[in-house]
Design a protein around this motif. Structure first.
Motif, mmCIF file in Angstrom:
data_model
loop_
_atom_site.group_PDB
_atom_site.id
_atom_site.type_symbol
_atom_site.label_atom_id
_atom_site.label_comp_id
_atom_site.label_asym_id
_atom_site.label_seq_id
_atom_site.Cartn_x
_atom_site.Cartn_y
_atom_site.Cartn_z
ATOM 1 N N ILE A 1 0.840 -1.204 0.000
ATOM 2 C CA ILE A 1 0.000 0.000 0.000
ATOM 3 C C ILE A 1 0.872 1.251 0.000
ATOM 4 O O ILE A 1 0.525 2.261 -0.622
ATOM 5 C CB ILE A 1 -0.966 -0.032 1.201
ATOM 6 C CG1 ILE A 1 -2.024 -1.120 0.966
ATOM 7 C CG2 ILE A 1 -1.641 1.323 1.406
ATOM 8 C CD1 ILE A 1 -2.842 -1.469 2.184
ATOM 9 N N SER B 1 0.891 4.129 -2.823
ATOM 10 C CA SER B 1 0.679 5.513 -2.420
ATOM 11 C C SER B 1 1.802 6.432 -2.895
ATOM 12 O O SER B 1 1.765 7.637 -2.635
ATOM 13 C CB SER B 1 0.567 5.599 -0.892
ATOM 14 O OG SER B 1 -0.467 4.777 -0.403
ATOM 15 N N ALA C 1 -5.797 0.459 1.558
ATOM 16 C CA ALA C 1 -5.867 0.692 0.113
ATOM 17 C C ALA C 1 -6.828 1.834 -0.209
ATOM 18 O O ALA C 1 -6.659 2.538 -1.201
ATOM 19 C CB ALA C 1 -6.312 -0.590 -0.593
ATOM 20 N N ALA D 1 -4.907 5.032 -0.632
ATOM 21 C CA ALA D 1 -3.687 5.019 -1.450
ATOM 22 C C ALA D 1 -3.752 6.034 -2.585
ATOM 23 O O ALA D 1 -2.766 6.728 -2.881
ATOM 24 C CB ALA D 1 -3.446 3.616 -2.012
ATOM 25 N N LEU E 1 -1.337 -6.252 -4.722
ATOM 26 C CA LEU E 1 -2.239 -5.095 -4.773
ATOM 27 C C LEU E 1 -3.219 -5.197 -5.940
ATOM 28 O O LEU E 1 -4.343 -4.699 -5.837
ATOM 29 C CB LEU E 1 -1.432 -3.810 -4.874
ATOM 30 C CG LEU E 1 -0.762 -3.397 -3.564
ATOM 31 C CD1 LEU E 1 0.196 -2.253 -3.789
ATOM 32 C CD2 LEU E 1 -1.802 -3.004 -2.527
#
Length: 504
Positions: free
Chosen positions: A34, A38, A71, A74, A354
Protein backbone atom coordinates in the motif's frame (compact mmCIF):
# COMPACT_ATOMS: atom_id res chain seq x y z
CA UNK A 1 2.67 -8.44 31.62
CA UNK A 2 -0.50 -7.65 33.56
CA UNK A 3 -3.03 -9.72 31.62
CA UNK A 4 -5.95 -8.52 33.75
CA UNK A 5 -5.45 -4.98 32.42
CA UNK A 6 -6.62 -6.23 29.02
CA UNK A 7 -9.37 -8.41 30.45
CA UNK A 8 -7.28 -11.50 29.79
CA UNK A 9 -6.73 -14.92 31.24
CA UNK A 10 -3.97 -17.32 30.25
CA UNK A 11 -6.46 -19.12 27.98
CA UNK A 12 -7.41 -15.99 26.02
CA UNK A 13 -3.76 -14.89 25.89
CA UNK A 14 -2.77 -18.02 23.96
CA UNK A 15 -5.51 -17.42 21.38
CA UNK A 16 -4.58 -13.75 21.01
CA UNK A 17 -0.91 -14.64 20.64
CA UNK A 18 -1.64 -17.13 17.85
CA UNK A 19 -3.99 -14.69 16.09
CA UNK A 20 -1.35 -11.95 16.24
CA UNK A 21 1.03 -14.08 14.16
CA UNK A 22 -1.64 -14.61 11.49
CA UNK A 23 -2.45 -10.88 11.36
CA UNK A 24 1.26 -10.04 11.15
CA UNK A 25 1.68 -12.35 8.16
CA UNK A 26 -1.27 -10.68 6.44
CA UNK A 27 -0.18 -7.15 7.35
CA UNK A 28 3.52 -7.31 6.39
CA UNK A 29 3.16 -7.48 2.59
CA UNK A 30 0.08 -5.22 2.58
CA UNK A 31 1.80 -2.46 4.57
CA UNK A 32 4.64 -2.32 2.07
CA UNK A 33 2.44 -2.77 -0.98
CA UNK A 34 0.00 0.00 0.00
CA UNK A 35 2.94 2.33 0.64
CA UNK A 36 4.25 1.67 -2.86
CA UNK A 37 0.77 2.21 -4.33
CA UNK A 38 0.68 5.51 -2.42
CA UNK A 39 3.91 6.66 -4.05
CA UNK A 40 6.01 6.55 -0.86
CA UNK A 41 8.81 4.23 0.34
CA UNK A 42 7.61 0.89 1.77
CA UNK A 43 8.92 1.61 5.27
CA UNK A 44 6.31 4.38 5.60
CA UNK A 45 3.57 1.76 5.48
CA UNK A 46 5.38 -0.38 8.03
CA UNK A 47 5.59 2.55 10.48
CA UNK A 48 1.84 3.09 10.11
CA UNK A 49 1.23 -0.61 10.72
CA UNK A 50 3.36 -0.51 13.89
CA UNK A 51 1.53 2.56 15.26
CA UNK A 52 -1.83 1.09 14.25
CA UNK A 53 -1.06 -2.11 16.11
CA UNK A 54 0.66 -0.96 19.29
CA UNK A 55 -0.93 2.45 19.93
CA UNK A 56 -4.35 2.32 18.27
CA UNK A 57 -4.77 -1.33 19.27
CA UNK A 58 -4.45 -0.29 22.92
CA UNK A 59 -6.87 2.65 22.61
CA UNK A 60 -9.41 1.29 20.10
CA UNK A 61 -13.14 1.21 20.66
CA UNK A 62 -13.38 -1.90 18.47
CA UNK A 63 -11.33 -4.54 20.34
CA UNK A 64 -10.89 -6.95 17.43
CA UNK A 65 -10.38 -4.42 14.64
CA UNK A 66 -6.83 -4.04 13.31
CA UNK A 67 -5.61 -0.65 12.05
CA UNK A 68 -2.93 0.17 9.52
CA UNK A 69 -2.39 1.63 6.05
CA UNK A 70 -5.43 1.09 3.85
CA UNK A 71 -5.87 0.69 0.11
CA UNK A 72 -8.83 3.08 0.40
CA UNK A 73 -6.49 6.04 0.93
CA UNK A 74 -3.69 5.02 -1.45
CA UNK A 75 -5.05 7.04 -4.36
CA UNK A 76 -5.52 10.31 -2.47
CA UNK A 77 -2.05 10.00 -0.88
CA UNK A 78 -0.48 9.26 -4.29
CA UNK A 79 -2.01 12.44 -5.72
CA UNK A 80 -1.00 14.44 -2.64
CA UNK A 81 2.64 13.34 -2.78
CA UNK A 82 2.71 13.87 -6.56
CA UNK A 83 1.38 17.44 -6.32
CA UNK A 84 2.84 18.68 -3.02
CA UNK A 85 5.71 16.34 -2.16
CA UNK A 86 6.36 14.09 0.84
CA UNK A 87 6.82 17.07 3.16
CA UNK A 88 3.08 17.86 2.94
CA UNK A 89 2.00 14.44 4.20
CA UNK A 90 2.96 15.02 7.84
CA UNK A 91 1.07 18.30 8.39
CA UNK A 92 -2.00 16.95 6.62
CA UNK A 93 -2.11 13.82 8.79
CA UNK A 94 -1.72 15.87 11.97
CA UNK A 95 -4.73 17.95 10.90
CA UNK A 96 -6.72 14.89 9.85
CA UNK A 97 -5.93 13.15 13.14
CA UNK A 98 -6.98 16.21 15.13
CA UNK A 99 -10.27 16.36 13.20
CA UNK A 100 -10.95 12.68 13.92
CA UNK A 101 -10.13 13.07 17.61
CA UNK A 102 -12.40 16.11 17.97
CA UNK A 103 -15.19 14.27 16.10
CA UNK A 104 -14.87 11.42 18.59
CA UNK A 105 -14.93 13.81 21.56
CA UNK A 106 -18.14 15.40 20.23
CA UNK A 107 -19.65 11.93 19.65
CA UNK A 108 -20.00 12.15 15.87
CA UNK A 109 -19.23 8.47 15.24
CA UNK A 110 -22.86 7.64 14.44
CA UNK A 111 -23.00 10.21 11.66
CA UNK A 112 -20.24 8.50 9.71
CA UNK A 113 -22.33 5.34 9.78
CA UNK A 114 -25.17 7.29 8.15
CA UNK A 115 -23.22 7.61 4.90
CA UNK A 116 -24.98 5.81 2.07
CA UNK A 117 -23.61 2.28 1.53
CA UNK A 118 -23.87 2.96 -2.21
CA UNK A 119 -21.44 5.89 -1.84
CA UNK A 120 -18.99 3.94 0.30
CA UNK A 121 -18.93 0.85 -1.91
CA UNK A 122 -18.83 2.97 -5.08
CA UNK A 123 -15.85 4.84 -3.63
CA UNK A 124 -14.07 1.61 -2.71
CA UNK A 125 -14.77 0.15 -6.16
CA UNK A 126 -13.32 3.26 -7.80
CA UNK A 127 -10.25 3.05 -5.58
CA UNK A 128 -9.90 -0.63 -6.43
CA UNK A 129 -10.02 0.09 -10.16
CA UNK A 130 -7.40 2.84 -9.81
CA UNK A 131 -5.12 0.51 -7.83
CA UNK A 132 -5.43 -2.20 -10.48
CA UNK A 133 -4.61 0.06 -13.44
CA UNK A 134 -1.81 1.81 -11.52
CA UNK A 135 -0.15 -1.33 -10.14
CA UNK A 136 -0.42 -3.00 -13.55
CA UNK A 137 2.51 -0.82 -14.62
CA UNK A 138 4.49 -1.69 -11.47
CA UNK A 139 4.19 -5.34 -12.54
CA UNK A 140 6.60 -4.31 -15.33
CA UNK A 141 8.95 -2.47 -12.91
CA UNK A 142 7.62 0.83 -14.26
CA UNK A 143 6.08 3.75 -12.37
CA UNK A 144 2.35 4.51 -12.53
CA UNK A 145 1.30 7.52 -14.58
CA UNK A 146 -0.33 10.69 -13.30
CA UNK A 147 -3.94 9.53 -13.08
CA UNK A 148 -6.27 6.59 -13.58
CA UNK A 149 -7.31 7.40 -17.14
CA UNK A 150 -3.69 7.75 -18.28
CA UNK A 151 -2.80 4.46 -16.60
CA UNK A 152 -5.74 2.77 -18.30
CA UNK A 153 -4.88 4.19 -21.72
CA UNK A 154 -1.25 3.07 -21.40
CA UNK A 155 -2.05 -0.54 -20.46
CA UNK A 156 -2.18 -1.98 -24.03
CA UNK A 157 1.18 -0.46 -24.95
CA UNK A 158 2.73 -1.69 -21.70
CA UNK A 159 1.43 -5.21 -22.28
CA UNK A 160 2.80 -5.25 -25.82
CA UNK A 161 6.22 -4.08 -24.64
CA UNK A 162 6.03 -0.79 -26.55
CA UNK A 163 6.67 1.49 -23.57
CA UNK A 164 9.40 -0.37 -21.67
CA UNK A 165 12.97 0.88 -22.00
CA UNK A 166 14.34 -2.54 -21.05
CA UNK A 167 11.88 -5.06 -22.46
CA UNK A 168 13.68 -8.17 -21.19
CA UNK A 169 13.76 -6.94 -17.54
CA UNK A 170 10.15 -5.78 -17.80
CA UNK A 171 9.06 -9.21 -19.01
CA UNK A 172 10.89 -10.90 -16.13
CA UNK A 173 9.25 -8.60 -13.61
CA UNK A 174 5.83 -9.26 -15.16
CA UNK A 175 6.46 -13.02 -14.91
CA UNK A 176 7.21 -12.67 -11.17
CA UNK A 177 4.11 -10.51 -10.65
CA UNK A 178 1.98 -13.03 -12.52
CA UNK A 179 3.45 -15.90 -10.48
CA UNK A 180 2.57 -13.98 -7.30
CA UNK A 181 -1.04 -13.44 -8.40
CA UNK A 182 -1.53 -17.05 -9.48
CA UNK A 183 0.07 -18.43 -6.30
CA UNK A 184 -2.16 -16.23 -4.15
CA UNK A 185 -5.38 -17.19 -5.95
CA UNK A 186 -4.59 -20.91 -6.27
CA UNK A 187 -3.57 -21.18 -2.61
CA UNK A 188 -6.84 -19.62 -1.45
CA UNK A 189 -8.78 -22.15 -3.51
CA UNK A 190 -6.89 -25.37 -2.70
CA UNK A 191 -5.31 -24.84 0.75
CA UNK A 192 -6.13 -27.64 3.21
CA UNK A 193 -8.36 -26.93 6.18
CA UNK A 194 -5.42 -27.35 8.54
CA UNK A 195 -3.68 -24.36 6.87
CA UNK A 196 -6.68 -22.10 6.29
CA UNK A 197 -5.10 -19.35 8.42
CA UNK A 198 -2.01 -19.07 6.18
CA UNK A 199 -2.80 -15.98 4.08
CA UNK A 200 -2.70 -16.07 0.30
CA UNK A 201 -0.75 -12.78 0.21
CA UNK A 202 2.09 -14.40 2.15
CA UNK A 203 2.21 -17.39 -0.20
CA UNK A 204 2.22 -15.07 -3.21
CA UNK A 205 5.11 -12.98 -1.87
CA UNK A 206 7.09 -16.10 -0.92
CA UNK A 207 6.61 -17.62 -4.37
CA UNK A 208 7.66 -14.44 -6.17
CA UNK A 209 10.60 -13.77 -3.87
CA UNK A 210 11.97 -17.33 -3.98
CA UNK A 211 11.65 -17.53 -7.77
CA UNK A 212 13.47 -14.21 -8.25
CA UNK A 213 16.21 -15.20 -5.78
CA UNK A 214 16.81 -18.72 -7.12
CA UNK A 215 16.91 -17.53 -10.73
CA UNK A 216 18.93 -14.41 -9.87
CA UNK A 217 16.60 -12.19 -11.86
CA UNK A 218 17.72 -8.57 -12.50
CA UNK A 219 14.47 -6.95 -11.40
CA UNK A 220 13.71 -4.13 -8.97
CA UNK A 221 13.43 -5.10 -5.31
CA UNK A 222 12.10 -3.39 -2.21
CA UNK A 223 14.45 -0.81 -0.71
CA UNK A 224 14.18 -0.29 3.05
CA UNK A 225 16.67 1.37 5.43
CA UNK A 226 18.78 -0.61 7.88
CA UNK A 227 17.16 1.18 10.81
CA UNK A 228 13.43 1.85 11.24
CA UNK A 229 14.38 5.04 13.12
CA UNK A 230 15.99 6.35 9.93
CA UNK A 231 12.61 6.03 8.20
CA UNK A 232 10.93 8.49 10.60
CA UNK A 233 10.72 12.01 9.20
CA UNK A 234 10.35 14.37 12.14
CA UNK A 235 8.57 17.72 11.53
CA UNK A 236 10.68 20.31 9.72
CA UNK A 237 10.78 24.12 10.16
CA UNK A 238 7.84 24.74 7.79
CA UNK A 239 5.59 22.13 9.41
CA UNK A 240 3.13 24.52 11.10
CA UNK A 241 3.04 26.89 8.13
CA UNK A 242 1.95 24.12 5.77
CA UNK A 243 -1.09 23.40 7.95
CA UNK A 244 -2.53 26.78 7.03
CA UNK A 245 -2.41 26.26 3.26
CA UNK A 246 -6.03 26.07 1.96
CA UNK A 247 -5.35 23.20 -0.46
CA UNK A 248 -3.82 21.09 2.29
CA UNK A 249 -6.65 21.92 4.69
CA UNK A 250 -9.18 20.57 2.17
CA UNK A 251 -7.11 17.40 1.70
CA UNK A 252 -6.88 16.93 5.48
CA UNK A 253 -10.67 17.14 5.80
CA UNK A 254 -11.06 14.65 2.93
CA UNK A 255 -8.63 12.18 4.51
CA UNK A 256 -10.31 12.52 7.93
CA UNK A 257 -13.75 11.97 6.40
CA UNK A 258 -12.81 8.98 4.23
CA UNK A 259 -10.61 7.34 6.89
CA UNK A 260 -13.35 7.70 9.51
CA UNK A 261 -16.06 6.32 7.24
CA UNK A 262 -13.93 3.35 6.20
CA UNK A 263 -12.88 2.67 9.80
CA UNK A 264 -16.40 2.71 11.25
CA UNK A 265 -17.87 0.66 8.41
CA UNK A 266 -15.09 -1.87 8.92
CA UNK A 267 -15.82 -1.89 12.66
CA UNK A 268 -19.51 -2.57 11.96
CA UNK A 269 -18.49 -5.48 9.71
CA UNK A 270 -16.18 -6.86 12.41
CA UNK A 271 -19.02 -6.70 14.95
CA UNK A 272 -21.06 -8.96 12.68
CA UNK A 273 -18.27 -11.58 12.78
CA UNK A 274 -18.26 -12.19 16.53
CA UNK A 275 -20.46 -12.09 19.63
CA UNK A 276 -18.02 -10.31 21.94
CA UNK A 277 -17.73 -6.68 22.99
CA UNK A 278 -19.44 -4.27 20.58
CA UNK A 279 -17.67 -1.27 19.07
CA UNK A 280 -17.70 2.10 20.83
CA UNK A 281 -17.66 4.22 17.67
CA UNK A 282 -16.71 7.50 19.32
CA UNK A 283 -13.84 5.86 21.21
CA UNK A 284 -12.69 4.27 17.94
CA UNK A 285 -12.70 7.69 16.26
CA UNK A 286 -10.58 9.14 19.05
CA UNK A 287 -8.11 6.24 18.80
CA UNK A 288 -7.82 6.68 15.04
CA UNK A 289 -7.24 10.40 15.57
CA UNK A 290 -4.36 9.70 17.95
CA UNK A 291 -2.93 7.19 15.48
CA UNK A 292 -3.03 9.60 12.54
CA UNK A 293 -1.55 12.38 14.67
CA UNK A 294 1.42 10.12 15.46
CA UNK A 295 1.70 9.04 11.81
CA UNK A 296 1.79 12.71 10.84
CA UNK A 297 4.62 13.50 13.26
CA UNK A 298 6.49 10.40 12.01
CA UNK A 299 5.95 11.25 8.32
CA UNK A 300 4.15 7.94 7.71
CA UNK A 301 0.99 6.94 5.83
CA UNK A 302 -2.55 7.62 7.08
CA UNK A 303 -4.32 4.74 8.79
CA UNK A 304 -7.80 3.31 9.05
CA UNK A 305 -9.38 0.24 10.51
CA UNK A 306 -8.77 -2.41 7.84
CA UNK A 307 -11.29 -5.16 7.13
CA UNK A 308 -8.80 -7.65 5.58
CA UNK A 309 -6.56 -7.70 8.66
CA UNK A 310 -9.51 -7.45 11.05
CA UNK A 311 -11.36 -10.41 9.52
CA UNK A 312 -8.14 -12.45 9.64
CA UNK A 313 -7.88 -11.52 13.33
CA UNK A 314 -11.41 -12.75 14.10
CA UNK A 315 -11.05 -15.90 12.01
CA UNK A 316 -7.77 -16.74 13.76
CA UNK A 317 -9.62 -16.81 17.08
CA UNK A 318 -8.60 -13.51 18.67
CA UNK A 319 -10.43 -12.72 21.90
CA UNK A 320 -9.21 -9.24 22.90
CA UNK A 321 -7.32 -6.18 21.69
CA UNK A 322 -4.01 -7.79 22.69
CA UNK A 323 -3.78 -9.63 19.36
CA UNK A 324 -3.67 -6.32 17.46
CA UNK A 325 -1.09 -4.91 19.88
CA UNK A 326 1.20 -7.95 19.59
CA UNK A 327 0.91 -7.90 15.78
CA UNK A 328 2.34 -4.37 15.91
CA UNK A 329 5.19 -5.73 18.01
CA UNK A 330 5.88 -8.45 15.43
CA UNK A 331 6.05 -5.79 12.69
CA UNK A 332 8.44 -3.68 14.75
CA UNK A 333 10.68 -6.64 15.56
CA UNK A 334 10.78 -7.88 11.97
CA UNK A 335 11.63 -4.47 10.52
CA UNK A 336 14.23 -3.78 13.20
CA UNK A 337 16.00 -7.16 13.04
CA UNK A 338 15.49 -8.43 9.47
CA UNK A 339 15.54 -5.49 7.04
CA UNK A 340 17.86 -7.47 4.74
CA UNK A 341 15.10 -10.04 4.21
CA UNK A 342 12.61 -7.36 3.14
CA UNK A 343 15.12 -6.15 0.53
CA UNK A 344 14.84 -9.51 -1.25
CA UNK A 345 11.14 -8.97 -2.10
CA UNK A 346 10.54 -7.95 -5.75
CA UNK A 347 8.46 -4.84 -6.30
CA UNK A 348 6.47 -6.77 -8.92
CA UNK A 349 5.43 -9.30 -6.25
CA UNK A 350 3.96 -6.56 -4.06
CA UNK A 351 2.25 -5.09 -7.13
CA UNK A 352 0.70 -8.51 -7.80
CA UNK A 353 -0.80 -8.58 -4.30
CA UNK A 354 -2.24 -5.10 -4.77
CA UNK A 355 -3.75 -6.01 -8.15
CA UNK A 356 -5.68 -8.81 -6.44
CA UNK A 357 -6.60 -6.55 -3.49
CA UNK A 358 -7.81 -3.78 -5.80
CA UNK A 359 -9.80 -6.18 -7.96
CA UNK A 360 -11.64 -7.48 -4.90
CA UNK A 361 -12.68 -3.95 -3.95
CA UNK A 362 -14.71 -3.73 -7.17
CA UNK A 363 -17.71 -5.67 -5.87
CA UNK A 364 -20.30 -6.05 -8.61
CA UNK A 365 -22.24 -8.37 -6.29
CA UNK A 366 -22.95 -5.38 -4.06
CA UNK A 367 -24.47 -3.55 -7.03
CA UNK A 368 -26.78 -6.51 -7.65
CA UNK A 369 -27.70 -6.53 -3.98
CA UNK A 370 -28.58 -2.82 -4.07
CA UNK A 371 -30.74 -3.23 -7.17
CA UNK A 372 -32.53 -6.34 -5.93
CA UNK A 373 -33.35 -4.91 -2.49
CA UNK A 374 -33.59 -1.16 -3.01
CA UNK A 375 -34.21 -0.37 -6.67
CA UNK A 376 -32.40 1.70 -9.26
CA UNK A 377 -31.48 4.91 -7.37
CA UNK A 378 -28.80 3.32 -5.11
CA UNK A 379 -27.29 1.70 -8.21
CA UNK A 380 -27.14 5.11 -9.92
CA UNK A 381 -25.42 6.53 -6.82
CA UNK A 382 -22.89 3.65 -6.85
CA UNK A 383 -22.14 4.03 -10.57
CA UNK A 384 -21.83 7.83 -10.39
CA UNK A 385 -19.46 7.62 -7.41
CA UNK A 386 -17.38 4.93 -9.11
CA UNK A 387 -17.11 6.80 -12.43
CA UNK A 388 -16.24 10.14 -10.83
CA UNK A 389 -13.58 8.60 -8.58
CA UNK A 390 -11.91 6.99 -11.59
CA UNK A 391 -12.37 9.90 -14.01
CA UNK A 392 -11.63 12.84 -11.65
CA UNK A 393 -10.54 12.32 -8.05
CA UNK A 394 -11.62 10.68 -4.82
CA UNK A 395 -13.10 13.76 -3.15
CA UNK A 396 -15.15 14.74 -6.21
CA UNK A 397 -16.52 11.21 -6.52
CA UNK A 398 -17.59 11.09 -2.87
CA UNK A 399 -19.21 14.54 -3.04
CA UNK A 400 -21.15 13.57 -6.18
CA UNK A 401 -22.34 10.38 -4.46
CA UNK A 402 -23.39 12.26 -1.33
CA UNK A 403 -25.19 14.84 -3.47
CA UNK A 404 -27.15 12.15 -5.30
CA UNK A 405 -28.00 10.55 -1.94
CA UNK A 406 -30.02 13.67 -1.13
CA UNK A 407 -32.45 12.67 -3.89
CA UNK A 408 -33.72 9.94 -1.57
CA UNK A 409 -34.99 12.67 0.76
CA UNK A 410 -37.14 14.40 -1.88
CA UNK A 411 -40.26 12.21 -1.48
CA UNK A 412 -40.14 12.67 2.29
CA UNK A 413 -39.45 16.40 2.68
CA UNK A 414 -42.67 16.93 4.65
CA UNK A 415 -42.04 14.08 7.07
CA UNK A 416 -38.30 13.94 7.66
CA UNK A 417 -38.63 13.90 11.43
CA UNK A 418 -38.54 10.40 12.93
CA UNK A 419 -39.96 9.92 16.41
CA UNK A 420 -38.49 7.06 18.44
CA UNK A 421 -40.62 5.81 21.35
CA UNK A 422 -38.97 3.35 23.75
CA UNK A 423 -40.54 1.00 26.28
CA UNK A 424 -38.28 -1.32 28.27
CA UNK A 425 -39.02 -4.18 30.65
CA UNK A 426 -36.71 -6.74 32.28
CA UNK A 427 -36.87 -9.27 29.43
CA UNK A 428 -38.44 -7.28 26.60
CA UNK A 429 -37.95 -3.97 24.79
CA UNK A 430 -40.25 -2.25 22.33
CA UNK A 431 -39.12 0.44 19.88
CA UNK A 432 -41.96 2.25 18.11
CA UNK A 433 -41.11 4.53 15.16
CA UNK A 434 -43.16 7.30 13.54
CA UNK A 435 -42.06 9.07 10.35
CA UNK A 436 -39.79 8.36 7.39
CA UNK A 437 -36.59 6.46 8.17
CA UNK A 438 -33.79 8.17 6.20
CA UNK A 439 -30.03 8.40 6.54
CA UNK A 440 -30.55 11.64 8.50
CA UNK A 441 -32.21 9.67 11.29
CA UNK A 442 -29.70 6.80 11.50
CA UNK A 443 -27.65 8.21 14.43
CA UNK A 444 -30.81 8.73 16.52
CA UNK A 445 -32.17 5.29 15.70
CA UNK A 446 -28.85 3.54 16.28
CA UNK A 447 -28.49 5.17 19.69
CA UNK A 448 -31.82 3.68 20.76
CA UNK A 449 -31.19 0.23 19.26
CA UNK A 450 -27.66 -0.25 20.55
CA UNK A 451 -28.64 0.75 24.08
CA UNK A 452 -30.82 -2.39 24.34
CA UNK A 453 -29.06 -5.15 26.35
CA UNK A 454 -28.14 -8.17 24.26
CA UNK A 455 -30.32 -10.69 26.13
CA UNK A 456 -33.64 -8.88 25.70
CA UNK A 457 -36.30 -9.75 23.15
CA UNK A 458 -36.97 -6.82 20.85
CA UNK A 459 -40.14 -5.72 19.10
CA UNK A 460 -39.70 -3.11 16.35
CA UNK A 461 -43.01 -1.45 15.58
CA UNK A 462 -42.66 0.33 12.21
CA UNK A 463 -46.30 0.40 11.19
CA UNK A 464 -46.19 4.21 11.20
CA UNK A 465 -43.07 4.33 9.00
CA UNK A 466 -44.40 5.11 5.50
CA UNK A 467 -41.01 4.85 3.78
CA UNK A 468 -37.42 3.83 4.43
CA UNK A 469 -34.35 4.64 2.34
CA UNK A 470 -31.65 2.12 1.47
CA UNK A 471 -29.14 3.43 4.04
CA UNK A 472 -31.59 2.93 6.91
CA UNK A 473 -32.79 -0.39 5.49
CA UNK A 474 -29.23 -1.74 5.27
CA UNK A 475 -28.45 -0.58 8.81
CA UNK A 476 -31.62 -2.13 10.26
CA UNK A 477 -31.13 -5.40 8.36
CA UNK A 478 -27.57 -5.71 9.70
CA UNK A 479 -28.70 -4.92 13.26
CA UNK A 480 -31.51 -7.47 13.12
CA UNK A 481 -29.21 -10.12 11.64
CA UNK A 482 -26.59 -9.53 14.33
CA UNK A 483 -29.14 -9.77 17.16
CA UNK A 484 -30.69 -12.94 15.76
CA UNK A 485 -27.31 -14.57 15.16
CA UNK A 486 -26.59 -13.96 18.84
CA UNK A 487 -29.74 -15.89 19.76
CA UNK A 488 -31.98 -12.91 20.53
CA UNK A 489 -35.55 -12.81 19.24
CA UNK A 490 -36.38 -9.76 17.10
CA UNK A 491 -39.89 -9.16 15.75
CA UNK A 492 -40.68 -6.46 13.23
CA UNK A 493 -44.03 -5.01 12.18
CA UNK A 494 -44.46 -2.68 9.23
CA UNK A 495 -45.84 -2.24 5.73
CA UNK A 496 -43.25 0.01 4.05
CA UNK A 497 -41.48 -1.51 1.01
CA UNK A 498 -38.44 -3.47 2.13
CA UNK A 499 -39.55 -4.08 5.71
CA UNK A 500 -40.90 -7.56 5.01
CA UNK A 501 -37.59 -8.60 3.46
CA UNK A 502 -35.80 -7.36 6.58
CA UNK A 503 -38.21 -9.20 8.85
CA UNK A 504 -37.51 -12.41 6.95
Amino acid sequence: MNLARFGLSSATFSRDFTASIVVFLVALPLCMGIAIASGVPPEKGLITGIIGGIVVGALAGSPLQVSGPAAGLAVIVFELVRDHGMSALGPILVLAGAIQFIAGVFKMGGWFRAISPAVVHGMLAGIGALIVVGQFHVLFDAKPLANGLENLAAMPARLLGLSASNIAAAELAFAIGTLTILSMIVWEKVRPASMKLVPGALIGVLAGTLAAAILGLPIVRVDVPNSIVAAIDSPGPGFLGQMMEPALLVTAVAIAFIASAETLLSAAAVDRMHNGVRTDYDKELRAQGVGNLLCGFAGALPMTGVIVRSSANVQAGAMTRLSAIIHGGWLLGFVALLPWLLREIPMAALAGILVVTGWRLVSVSHVRHLFHHHGMLPVVIWVATFVMVVATDLLTGVLVGLGLSLLELVPHLRRLKLRVHEHHEDEHSEIRLEGAATFLTIPKLLKALEAIPGHRKVHLDMRKVPAIDHSSAEMLAEWIQRRRSGGTQVNLDGEAPGLRRMAA
